[in-house]
Design an enzyme around this catalytic site. Structure first.
Site, mmCIF file in Angstrom:
data_model
loop_
_atom_site.group_PDB
_atom_site.id
_atom_site.type_symbol
_atom_site.label_atom_id
_atom_site.label_comp_id
_atom_site.label_asym_id
_atom_site.label_seq_id
_atom_site.Cartn_x
_atom_site.Cartn_y
_atom_site.Cartn_z
ATOM 1 N N GLU A 245 0.757 -1.337 -0.065
ATOM 2 C CA GLU A 245 -0.125 0.210 -0.097
ATOM 3 C C GLU A 245 0.808 1.350 0.105
ATOM 4 O O GLU A 245 0.630 2.267 -0.634
ATOM 5 C CB GLU A 245 -0.849 -0.002 1.193
ATOM 6 N N ARG A 249 6.671 -0.348 4.336
ATOM 7 C CA ARG A 249 6.095 -0.642 5.725
ATOM 8 C C ARG A 249 7.134 -1.209 6.565
ATOM 9 O O ARG A 249 7.837 -2.322 6.180
ATOM 10 C CB ARG A 249 4.768 -1.422 5.549
ATOM 11 N N CYS A 291 -2.945 6.455 2.389
ATOM 12 C CA CYS A 291 -4.102 6.481 2.913
ATOM 13 C C CYS A 291 -4.094 7.519 3.966
ATOM 14 O O CYS A 291 -3.210 7.449 4.659
ATOM 15 C CB CYS A 291 -4.578 5.234 3.359
ATOM 16 N N THR A 293 -5.534 7.408 6.788
ATOM 17 C CA THR A 293 -5.676 6.997 7.905
ATOM 18 C C THR A 293 -4.265 6.437 8.580
ATOM 19 O O THR A 293 -4.137 6.332 9.748
ATOM 20 C CB THR A 293 -6.398 5.702 7.960
ATOM 21 N N ARG A 329 -9.862 -5.119 14.583
ATOM 22 C CA ARG A 329 -9.809 -5.959 13.280
ATOM 23 C C ARG A 329 -9.823 -7.542 13.723
ATOM 24 O O ARG A 329 -9.778 -7.871 14.708
ATOM 25 C CB ARG A 329 -8.417 -5.789 12.503
ATOM 26 N N GLU A 334 -7.239 -6.144 8.517
ATOM 27 C CA GLU A 334 -8.406 -5.277 8.232
ATOM 28 C C GLU A 334 -9.516 -5.952 7.385
ATOM 29 O O GLU A 334 -9.036 -6.761 6.605
ATOM 30 C CB GLU A 334 -8.016 -4.209 7.476
HETATM 31 P P1 ADP Z 1 -1.371 -2.991 8.682
HETATM 32 O O1 ADP Z 1 -2.426 -2.040 8.230
HETATM 33 O O2 ADP Z 1 -0.775 -2.821 9.936
HETATM 34 O O3 ADP Z 1 -0.791 -3.864 7.460
HETATM 35 P P2 ADP Z 1 -3.450 -5.214 8.593
HETATM 36 O O4 ADP Z 1 -4.840 -5.210 9.108
HETATM 37 O O5 ADP Z 1 -3.422 -5.385 6.846
HETATM 38 O O6 ADP Z 1 -2.531 -4.086 8.922
HETATM 39 O O7 ADP Z 1 -2.702 -6.769 8.932
HETATM 40 C C1 ADP Z 1 -1.358 -7.056 7.969
HETATM 41 C C2 ADP Z 1 -1.181 -8.428 8.646
HETATM 42 O O8 ADP Z 1 -0.619 -8.148 10.120
HETATM 43 C C3 ADP Z 1 -2.250 -9.178 8.889
HETATM 44 O O9 ADP Z 1 -1.964 -10.540 8.590
HETATM 45 C C4 ADP Z 1 -2.366 -9.256 10.225
HETATM 46 O O10 ADP Z 1 -2.904 -10.496 10.804
HETATM 47 C C5 ADP Z 1 -1.102 -9.136 11.005
HETATM 48 N N1 ADP Z 1 -1.096 -8.490 12.295
HETATM 49 C C6 ADP Z 1 -1.338 -7.589 12.757
HETATM 50 N N2 ADP Z 1 -1.057 -7.285 14.015
HETATM 51 C C7 ADP Z 1 -0.602 -8.470 14.474
HETATM 52 C C8 ADP Z 1 -0.011 -9.233 15.608
HETATM 53 N N3 ADP Z 1 -0.325 -8.441 16.921
HETATM 54 N N4 ADP Z 1 0.440 -10.129 15.564
HETATM 55 C C9 ADP Z 1 0.533 -11.116 14.663
HETATM 56 N N5 ADP Z 1 0.248 -10.594 13.353
HETATM 57 C C10 ADP Z 1 -0.563 -9.353 13.440
HETATM 58 N N1 DAR Z 2 -9.860 -0.130 2.978
HETATM 59 C C1 DAR Z 2 -10.016 1.245 3.004
HETATM 60 C C2 DAR Z 2 -8.921 1.975 3.717
HETATM 61 C C3 DAR Z 2 -9.000 2.032 5.412
HETATM 62 C C4 DAR Z 2 -7.839 2.183 6.090
HETATM 63 N N2 DAR Z 2 -7.038 0.974 5.986
HETATM 64 C C5 DAR Z 2 -5.811 0.904 5.083
HETATM 65 N N3 DAR Z 2 -5.514 2.058 4.699
HETATM 66 N N4 DAR Z 2 -5.238 -0.143 4.927
HETATM 67 C C6 DAR Z 2 -11.378 1.410 3.544
HETATM 68 O O1 DAR Z 2 -11.778 2.836 3.186
HETATM 69 O O2 DAR Z 2 -12.041 0.580 4.141
#
Ligand code: ADP
Ligand code: DAR
Length: 380
Positions: A245, A249, A291, A293, A329, A334
Protein backbone atom coordinates in the site's frame (compact mmCIF):
# COMPACT_ATOMS: atom_id res chain seq x y z
CA UNK A 1 -18.46 24.36 -18.73
CA UNK A 2 -17.08 21.91 -16.23
CA UNK A 3 -16.30 19.29 -18.85
CA UNK A 4 -14.60 21.88 -21.10
CA UNK A 5 -12.45 23.01 -18.16
CA UNK A 6 -11.55 19.43 -17.22
CA UNK A 7 -10.87 18.48 -20.86
CA UNK A 8 -8.54 21.47 -21.28
CA UNK A 9 -6.75 20.70 -18.00
CA UNK A 10 -6.37 16.97 -18.60
CA UNK A 11 -5.34 17.40 -22.24
CA UNK A 12 -2.40 19.46 -20.98
CA UNK A 13 -1.61 16.61 -18.58
CA UNK A 14 -1.60 13.83 -21.20
CA UNK A 15 2.18 14.04 -21.50
CA UNK A 16 2.58 13.69 -17.70
CA UNK A 17 -0.05 11.10 -17.11
CA UNK A 18 -1.28 8.76 -19.88
CA UNK A 19 -4.88 8.47 -18.64
CA UNK A 20 -6.65 5.24 -19.39
CA UNK A 21 -9.81 7.19 -20.28
CA UNK A 22 -10.88 10.43 -21.96
CA UNK A 23 -11.49 13.52 -19.74
CA UNK A 24 -15.23 13.53 -20.45
CA UNK A 25 -15.37 9.85 -19.40
CA UNK A 26 -13.67 10.80 -16.11
CA UNK A 27 -16.32 13.44 -15.45
CA UNK A 28 -19.15 11.04 -16.36
CA UNK A 29 -17.74 8.39 -13.98
CA UNK A 30 -17.43 11.00 -11.23
CA UNK A 31 -21.02 12.26 -11.64
CA UNK A 32 -22.49 8.73 -11.81
CA UNK A 33 -20.31 7.50 -8.94
CA UNK A 34 -21.22 10.45 -6.75
CA UNK A 35 -24.94 9.89 -7.34
CA UNK A 36 -24.61 6.15 -6.53
CA UNK A 37 -22.75 7.00 -3.30
CA UNK A 38 -25.28 9.68 -2.36
CA UNK A 39 -28.18 7.26 -2.90
CA UNK A 40 -26.46 4.44 -0.93
CA UNK A 41 -26.47 3.60 2.77
CA UNK A 42 -22.66 3.59 2.81
CA UNK A 43 -21.15 4.38 6.22
CA UNK A 44 -17.85 5.56 4.76
CA UNK A 45 -16.25 8.84 5.81
CA UNK A 46 -16.27 9.73 2.10
CA UNK A 47 -20.08 9.51 2.01
CA UNK A 48 -20.30 11.48 5.26
CA UNK A 49 -18.10 14.38 4.15
CA UNK A 50 -18.32 14.62 0.32
CA UNK A 51 -21.14 17.16 0.02
CA UNK A 52 -22.40 18.22 -3.44
CA UNK A 53 -20.80 21.72 -3.19
CA UNK A 54 -17.41 20.16 -2.31
CA UNK A 55 -17.84 17.57 -5.09
CA UNK A 56 -18.66 20.26 -7.68
CA UNK A 57 -15.72 22.39 -6.57
CA UNK A 58 -13.19 19.52 -6.77
CA UNK A 59 -14.36 17.50 -9.80
CA UNK A 60 -12.42 19.58 -12.35
CA UNK A 61 -9.23 19.96 -10.31
CA UNK A 62 -5.96 18.10 -10.92
CA UNK A 63 -2.74 18.03 -8.89
CA UNK A 64 0.00 20.27 -10.36
CA UNK A 65 2.83 17.76 -10.89
CA UNK A 66 1.04 14.43 -11.36
CA UNK A 67 -2.34 15.56 -12.78
CA UNK A 68 -4.26 13.33 -10.37
CA UNK A 69 -8.02 13.81 -10.48
CA UNK A 70 -10.76 13.56 -7.86
CA UNK A 71 -11.65 10.20 -9.46
CA UNK A 72 -8.13 8.95 -8.69
CA UNK A 73 -8.79 9.85 -5.02
CA UNK A 74 -12.29 8.47 -4.51
CA UNK A 75 -12.82 5.67 -7.05
CA UNK A 76 -12.18 2.99 -4.40
CA UNK A 77 -14.87 4.44 -2.15
CA UNK A 78 -17.27 4.77 -5.10
CA UNK A 79 -16.76 1.10 -6.04
CA UNK A 80 -16.63 -0.28 -2.47
CA UNK A 81 -19.60 1.24 -0.65
CA UNK A 82 -18.60 -0.82 2.43
CA UNK A 83 -15.38 1.19 2.75
CA UNK A 84 -14.66 2.59 6.21
CA UNK A 85 -12.92 5.62 4.73
CA UNK A 86 -13.19 5.46 0.91
CA UNK A 87 -10.43 7.82 -0.18
CA UNK A 88 -6.70 7.63 -0.92
CA UNK A 89 -4.14 10.23 -2.08
CA UNK A 90 -2.79 9.25 -5.53
CA UNK A 91 0.19 11.55 -4.96
CA UNK A 92 1.56 13.78 -2.13
CA UNK A 93 0.04 16.96 -3.65
CA UNK A 94 -3.49 15.54 -3.47
CA UNK A 95 -3.78 16.40 0.25
CA UNK A 96 -3.43 20.07 -0.76
CA UNK A 97 -5.30 20.10 -4.08
CA UNK A 98 -8.29 18.19 -2.65
CA UNK A 99 -8.00 19.55 0.93
CA UNK A 100 -11.73 20.31 1.05
CA UNK A 101 -12.49 16.59 1.19
CA UNK A 102 -9.30 15.27 2.82
CA UNK A 103 -9.33 17.71 5.79
CA UNK A 104 -12.78 16.82 7.18
CA UNK A 105 -12.05 13.08 6.77
CA UNK A 106 -8.64 13.46 8.49
CA UNK A 107 -10.27 15.46 11.30
CA UNK A 108 -12.96 12.79 11.74
CA UNK A 109 -10.69 9.72 11.60
CA UNK A 110 -7.89 11.08 13.81
CA UNK A 111 -10.41 12.39 16.34
CA UNK A 112 -10.01 16.12 16.15
CA UNK A 113 -7.13 16.97 13.83
CA UNK A 114 -8.78 20.16 12.62
CA UNK A 115 -7.75 22.56 9.82
CA UNK A 116 -5.61 24.62 12.17
CA UNK A 117 -3.90 21.59 13.68
CA UNK A 118 -0.25 20.75 13.00
CA UNK A 119 1.24 17.30 13.46
CA UNK A 120 3.91 17.44 16.22
CA UNK A 121 7.62 16.77 15.62
CA UNK A 122 8.60 13.10 15.90
CA UNK A 123 9.19 11.83 19.44
CA UNK A 124 9.65 8.06 19.77
CA UNK A 125 10.51 7.99 23.48
CA UNK A 126 11.80 4.70 24.91
CA UNK A 127 10.41 1.19 24.60
CA UNK A 128 11.31 0.61 28.26
CA UNK A 129 8.32 2.82 29.17
CA UNK A 130 5.98 0.12 27.78
CA UNK A 131 6.39 -3.03 29.93
CA UNK A 132 5.07 -6.43 28.89
CA UNK A 133 1.27 -6.17 28.63
CA UNK A 134 0.69 -9.80 29.61
CA UNK A 135 3.73 -11.23 31.48
CA UNK A 136 1.77 -14.35 32.46
CA UNK A 137 0.91 -14.89 28.80
CA UNK A 138 -2.78 -15.48 29.53
CA UNK A 139 -4.32 -13.31 26.79
CA UNK A 140 -1.84 -11.92 24.22
CA UNK A 141 -0.59 -14.27 21.49
CA UNK A 142 1.64 -11.71 19.73
CA UNK A 143 2.52 -8.03 19.48
CA UNK A 144 3.30 -6.01 16.31
CA UNK A 145 4.30 -2.39 15.73
CA UNK A 146 4.47 -1.01 12.17
CA UNK A 147 5.02 2.32 10.48
CA UNK A 148 4.98 3.42 6.83
CA UNK A 149 7.21 5.68 4.77
CA UNK A 150 7.02 7.16 1.25
CA UNK A 151 10.16 7.90 -0.75
CA UNK A 152 10.55 11.61 -1.59
CA UNK A 153 9.91 12.67 -5.24
CA UNK A 154 7.81 9.59 -6.03
CA UNK A 155 4.01 9.64 -6.30
CA UNK A 156 1.83 6.98 -4.69
CA UNK A 157 0.58 3.74 -6.21
CA UNK A 158 -1.97 5.02 -8.80
CA UNK A 159 0.64 7.29 -10.44
CA UNK A 160 3.64 4.91 -10.34
CA UNK A 161 4.89 3.54 -13.66
CA UNK A 162 6.21 -0.04 -13.86
CA UNK A 163 9.69 1.47 -14.02
CA UNK A 164 8.99 3.51 -10.87
CA UNK A 165 8.09 0.29 -9.01
CA UNK A 166 11.40 -1.27 -10.11
CA UNK A 167 13.38 1.87 -9.18
CA UNK A 168 11.77 2.04 -5.72
CA UNK A 169 12.37 -1.66 -5.09
CA UNK A 170 16.03 -1.28 -6.11
CA UNK A 171 16.58 1.83 -3.92
CA UNK A 172 14.93 0.28 -0.86
CA UNK A 173 16.42 -3.23 -1.11
CA UNK A 174 19.90 -1.75 -1.54
CA UNK A 175 19.56 -0.14 1.92
CA UNK A 176 17.91 -3.23 3.41
CA UNK A 177 20.96 -5.29 2.39
CA UNK A 178 23.11 -3.12 4.71
CA UNK A 179 21.07 -3.85 7.86
CA UNK A 180 23.14 -5.59 10.54
CA UNK A 181 22.96 -7.46 13.85
CA UNK A 182 19.41 -8.39 14.84
CA UNK A 183 17.94 -6.63 11.77
CA UNK A 184 20.09 -8.40 9.15
CA UNK A 185 18.05 -10.55 6.78
CA UNK A 186 17.03 -11.34 3.19
CA UNK A 187 14.70 -9.76 0.60
CA UNK A 188 12.17 -11.96 -1.18
CA UNK A 189 10.64 -10.42 -4.34
CA UNK A 190 6.99 -11.35 -4.89
CA UNK A 191 7.77 -11.84 -8.57
CA UNK A 192 8.79 -15.47 -8.94
CA UNK A 193 7.79 -16.43 -5.37
CA UNK A 194 6.24 -19.91 -5.24
CA UNK A 195 2.49 -19.62 -4.49
CA UNK A 196 2.70 -22.07 -1.55
CA UNK A 197 5.61 -20.11 -0.03
CA UNK A 198 3.65 -16.87 -0.48
CA UNK A 199 0.53 -18.36 1.15
CA UNK A 200 2.56 -19.73 4.11
CA UNK A 201 4.03 -16.22 4.74
CA UNK A 202 0.52 -14.70 4.57
CA UNK A 203 -0.91 -17.35 6.89
CA UNK A 204 1.87 -16.63 9.43
CA UNK A 205 0.85 -12.91 9.21
CA UNK A 206 4.27 -11.92 7.87
CA UNK A 207 3.33 -11.08 4.26
CA UNK A 208 0.57 -8.79 2.97
CA UNK A 209 -2.51 -10.30 1.33
CA UNK A 210 -2.94 -10.24 -2.44
CA UNK A 211 -5.99 -8.90 -4.29
CA UNK A 212 -7.21 -6.37 -1.71
CA UNK A 213 -10.32 -5.07 -3.51
CA UNK A 214 -10.01 -1.62 -1.92
CA UNK A 215 -6.46 -1.20 -3.19
CA UNK A 216 -7.34 -2.70 -6.60
CA UNK A 217 -10.23 -0.24 -7.05
CA UNK A 218 -7.82 2.58 -6.11
CA UNK A 219 -5.50 1.53 -8.97
CA UNK A 220 -2.91 0.53 -6.37
CA UNK A 221 -2.25 -2.96 -7.74
CA UNK A 222 -1.11 -2.19 -11.30
CA UNK A 223 1.87 -4.14 -12.72
CA UNK A 224 1.50 -6.59 -9.77
CA UNK A 225 3.77 -8.24 -8.61
CA UNK A 226 6.51 -6.06 -10.17
CA UNK A 227 8.49 -4.17 -7.49
CA UNK A 228 6.67 -5.81 -4.57
CA UNK A 229 8.34 -7.99 -1.94
CA UNK A 230 9.20 -8.64 1.69
CA UNK A 231 12.41 -8.39 3.70
CA UNK A 232 12.66 -10.79 6.66
CA UNK A 233 15.35 -10.87 9.35
CA UNK A 234 16.82 -14.17 10.60
CA UNK A 235 14.61 -14.35 13.69
CA UNK A 236 11.48 -13.41 11.68
CA UNK A 237 10.83 -10.54 14.12
CA UNK A 238 11.64 -7.68 11.74
CA UNK A 239 9.95 -7.35 8.34
CA UNK A 240 9.83 -4.70 5.62
CA UNK A 241 7.09 -4.66 2.98
CA UNK A 242 8.08 -3.03 -0.31
CA UNK A 243 5.46 -1.31 -2.53
CA UNK A 244 2.32 -2.83 -1.06
CA UNK A 245 0.00 0.00 0.00
CA UNK A 246 2.91 2.34 0.85
CA UNK A 247 6.40 2.40 -0.62
CA UNK A 248 7.72 0.98 2.68
CA UNK A 249 6.11 -0.67 5.71
CA UNK A 250 8.53 -1.27 8.60
CA UNK A 251 7.27 -4.02 10.90
CA UNK A 252 8.49 -5.49 14.20
CA UNK A 253 6.61 -8.39 15.72
CA UNK A 254 7.02 -11.32 18.12
CA UNK A 255 5.05 -13.74 20.24
CA UNK A 256 3.84 -12.49 23.65
CA UNK A 257 3.06 -9.00 24.94
CA UNK A 258 6.46 -7.29 25.27
CA UNK A 259 5.41 -4.06 23.51
CA UNK A 260 8.56 -2.20 24.59
CA UNK A 261 10.96 -4.67 22.94
CA UNK A 262 8.86 -4.85 19.75
CA UNK A 263 8.65 -1.05 19.58
CA UNK A 264 12.42 -0.58 20.16
CA UNK A 265 13.19 -3.06 17.34
CA UNK A 266 10.98 -1.08 14.93
CA UNK A 267 12.61 2.24 15.92
CA UNK A 268 16.11 0.89 15.27
CA UNK A 269 15.03 -0.53 11.90
CA UNK A 270 13.39 2.76 10.90
CA UNK A 271 16.43 4.80 11.94
CA UNK A 272 18.71 2.56 9.88
CA UNK A 273 16.56 3.15 6.77
CA UNK A 274 16.17 6.89 7.49
CA UNK A 275 19.96 7.21 7.45
CA UNK A 276 20.07 6.41 3.71
CA UNK A 277 16.58 7.19 2.33
CA UNK A 278 14.73 10.54 2.08
CA UNK A 279 11.08 10.28 3.13
CA UNK A 280 8.11 12.34 1.97
CA UNK A 281 6.60 14.55 4.71
CA UNK A 282 4.51 17.69 5.17
CA UNK A 283 4.90 20.41 7.83
CA UNK A 284 1.20 20.13 8.77
CA UNK A 285 0.43 16.41 8.16
CA UNK A 286 3.72 14.78 9.16
CA UNK A 287 4.81 11.65 7.26
CA UNK A 288 2.80 11.35 4.02
CA UNK A 289 1.15 8.05 3.07
CA UNK A 290 -1.24 6.70 0.41
CA UNK A 291 -4.13 6.44 2.85
CA UNK A 292 -5.10 9.40 5.09
CA UNK A 293 -5.65 7.03 8.01
CA UNK A 294 -1.90 6.40 8.13
CA UNK A 295 -0.62 10.00 8.01
CA UNK A 296 1.50 11.61 10.73
CA UNK A 297 3.22 8.98 12.87
CA UNK A 298 1.96 6.18 10.53
CA UNK A 299 2.23 3.92 13.60
CA UNK A 300 -0.10 1.00 14.23
CA UNK A 301 0.73 -0.93 17.41
CA UNK A 302 -1.38 -4.08 17.70
CA UNK A 303 -1.85 -7.23 19.73
CA UNK A 304 -3.38 -10.52 18.68
CA UNK A 305 -5.40 -11.15 21.81
CA UNK A 306 -7.97 -13.63 23.11
CA UNK A 307 -10.51 -12.14 25.53
CA UNK A 308 -12.83 -15.09 26.31
CA UNK A 309 -15.49 -12.92 27.98
CA UNK A 310 -15.24 -9.51 26.28
CA UNK A 311 -14.57 -11.20 22.93
CA UNK A 312 -17.89 -13.04 22.85
CA UNK A 313 -19.64 -9.98 21.36
CA UNK A 314 -17.51 -8.15 18.74
CA UNK A 315 -19.86 -5.13 18.65
CA UNK A 316 -19.60 -4.70 22.45
CA UNK A 317 -15.84 -5.18 22.31
CA UNK A 318 -15.57 -2.55 19.55
CA UNK A 319 -17.64 -0.12 21.63
CA UNK A 320 -15.37 -0.63 24.67
CA UNK A 321 -12.23 -0.38 22.49
CA UNK A 322 -13.45 2.88 20.92
CA UNK A 323 -13.57 4.49 24.40
CA UNK A 324 -9.78 3.93 24.54
CA UNK A 325 -9.20 5.13 20.93
CA UNK A 326 -8.56 1.50 19.97
CA UNK A 327 -9.66 -0.26 16.78
CA UNK A 328 -10.68 -3.95 16.50
CA UNK A 329 -9.76 -5.95 13.38
CA UNK A 330 -10.14 -9.65 12.60
CA UNK A 331 -7.36 -12.23 12.91
CA UNK A 332 -6.03 -11.67 9.38
CA UNK A 333 -6.17 -7.89 9.58
CA UNK A 334 -8.48 -5.29 8.22
CA UNK A 335 -11.85 -6.29 6.81
CA UNK A 336 -11.49 -9.87 8.15
CA UNK A 337 -13.31 -11.87 10.82
CA UNK A 338 -11.84 -13.11 14.10
CA UNK A 339 -10.88 -16.82 14.01
CA UNK A 340 -10.89 -18.84 17.28
CA UNK A 341 -11.67 -15.63 19.19
CA UNK A 342 -8.37 -13.96 18.24
CA UNK A 343 -8.78 -10.22 17.68
CA UNK A 344 -6.27 -7.70 16.30
CA UNK A 345 -6.62 -4.64 18.53
CA UNK A 346 -4.57 -1.48 17.92
CA UNK A 347 -4.40 2.30 18.29
CA UNK A 348 -6.74 4.21 15.96
CA UNK A 349 -5.10 7.64 16.08
CA UNK A 350 -1.84 8.12 14.13
CA UNK A 351 -1.65 11.88 13.75
CA UNK A 352 -1.94 14.92 16.03
CA UNK A 353 0.15 13.07 18.61
CA UNK A 354 3.74 11.78 18.78
CA UNK A 355 4.85 8.19 18.15
CA UNK A 356 5.43 7.82 21.91
CA UNK A 357 1.87 9.04 22.64
CA UNK A 358 0.29 6.80 19.98
CA UNK A 359 2.01 3.70 21.37
CA UNK A 360 1.20 4.90 24.90
CA UNK A 361 -2.49 5.20 24.00
CA UNK A 362 -2.41 1.57 22.79
CA UNK A 363 -0.54 0.34 25.87
CA UNK A 364 -3.03 2.04 28.19
CA UNK A 365 -6.06 0.85 26.23
CA UNK A 366 -4.97 -2.80 25.99
CA UNK A 367 -4.14 -2.81 29.73
CA UNK A 368 -7.66 -1.50 30.41
CA UNK A 369 -9.25 -4.22 28.25
CA UNK A 370 -7.25 -6.95 30.03
CA UNK A 371 -8.30 -5.47 33.39
CA UNK A 372 -11.97 -5.49 32.28
CA UNK A 373 -11.58 -9.10 31.07
CA UNK A 374 -10.21 -10.15 34.49
CA UNK A 375 -13.10 -8.39 36.27
CA UNK A 376 -15.59 -10.21 33.97
CA UNK A 377 -13.83 -13.47 34.75
CA UNK A 378 -14.00 -12.88 38.55
CA UNK A 379 -17.77 -12.21 38.31
CA UNK A 380 -18.39 -15.69 36.87
P1 ADP B 1 -1.51 -3.11 8.56
O1 ADP B 1 -2.28 -1.91 8.14
O2 ADP B 1 -0.78 -2.91 9.82
O3 ADP B 1 -0.69 -3.73 7.48
P2 ADP B 1 -3.41 -5.27 8.34
O4 ADP B 1 -4.71 -5.18 9.06
O5 ADP B 1 -3.38 -5.28 6.85
O6 ADP B 1 -2.56 -4.15 8.99
O7 ADP B 1 -2.58 -6.56 8.88
C1 ADP B 1 -1.43 -6.99 8.19
C2 ADP B 1 -1.03 -8.35 8.71
O8 ADP B 1 -0.46 -8.19 10.03
C3 ADP B 1 -2.23 -9.29 8.88
O9 ADP B 1 -1.84 -10.60 8.50
C4 ADP B 1 -2.47 -9.27 10.37
O10 ADP B 1 -3.06 -10.46 10.81
C5 ADP B 1 -1.06 -9.13 10.90
N1 ADP B 1 -1.02 -8.63 12.28
C6 ADP B 1 -1.46 -7.44 12.73
N2 ADP B 1 -1.23 -7.33 14.06
C7 ADP B 1 -0.62 -8.50 14.45
C8 ADP B 1 -0.15 -9.02 15.69
N3 ADP B 1 -0.22 -8.31 16.83
N4 ADP B 1 0.42 -10.26 15.71
C9 ADP B 1 0.52 -10.97 14.57
N5 ADP B 1 0.08 -10.55 13.35
C10 ADP B 1 -0.48 -9.33 13.31
N1 DAR C 1 -9.96 -0.21 3.00
C1 DAR C 1 -10.08 1.23 2.95
C2 DAR C 1 -8.92 1.90 3.72
C3 DAR C 1 -9.08 1.94 5.19
C4 DAR C 1 -7.80 2.19 5.95
N2 DAR C 1 -6.90 1.02 5.81
C5 DAR C 1 -5.80 1.03 5.04
N3 DAR C 1 -5.33 2.11 4.52
N4 DAR C 1 -5.18 -0.12 4.83
C6 DAR C 1 -11.44 1.66 3.51
O1 DAR C 1 -11.83 2.78 3.23
O2 DAR C 1 -12.05 0.85 4.19
Amino acid sequence: MNSIRLVRTLTKCMSVRPYSMAPCEILELLEAGYQKLADSDSKSLLKKHLTKPIFDKLKTKVTPSYCSTLLDCIQSGLCNLDSNVGIYAPDPEAYQTFAEIFDPIINDYHKGFGKGAKHPASCFGYGADFPDLDPEQKFILSTRVRCGRSIQDFPFNPCLSEDDYRKLECMITKVLSTLCNEHAGKYYPLAGMEKDVQQKLIDKHYLFKEGDRFLQAANASRFWPTGRGIFINRARTFLVWVNEEDHIRIISMERGGDLGRVYERMIIGLESLAYSLKFSSDSRLGNLTFCPTNLGTTIRASVHIKLPHLGKDRAKLEEMAKKHNLQVRGTSGEHTEAKDGVYDISNTRRMGLTEYQAVGEMHKGISALIEAECQECCKK
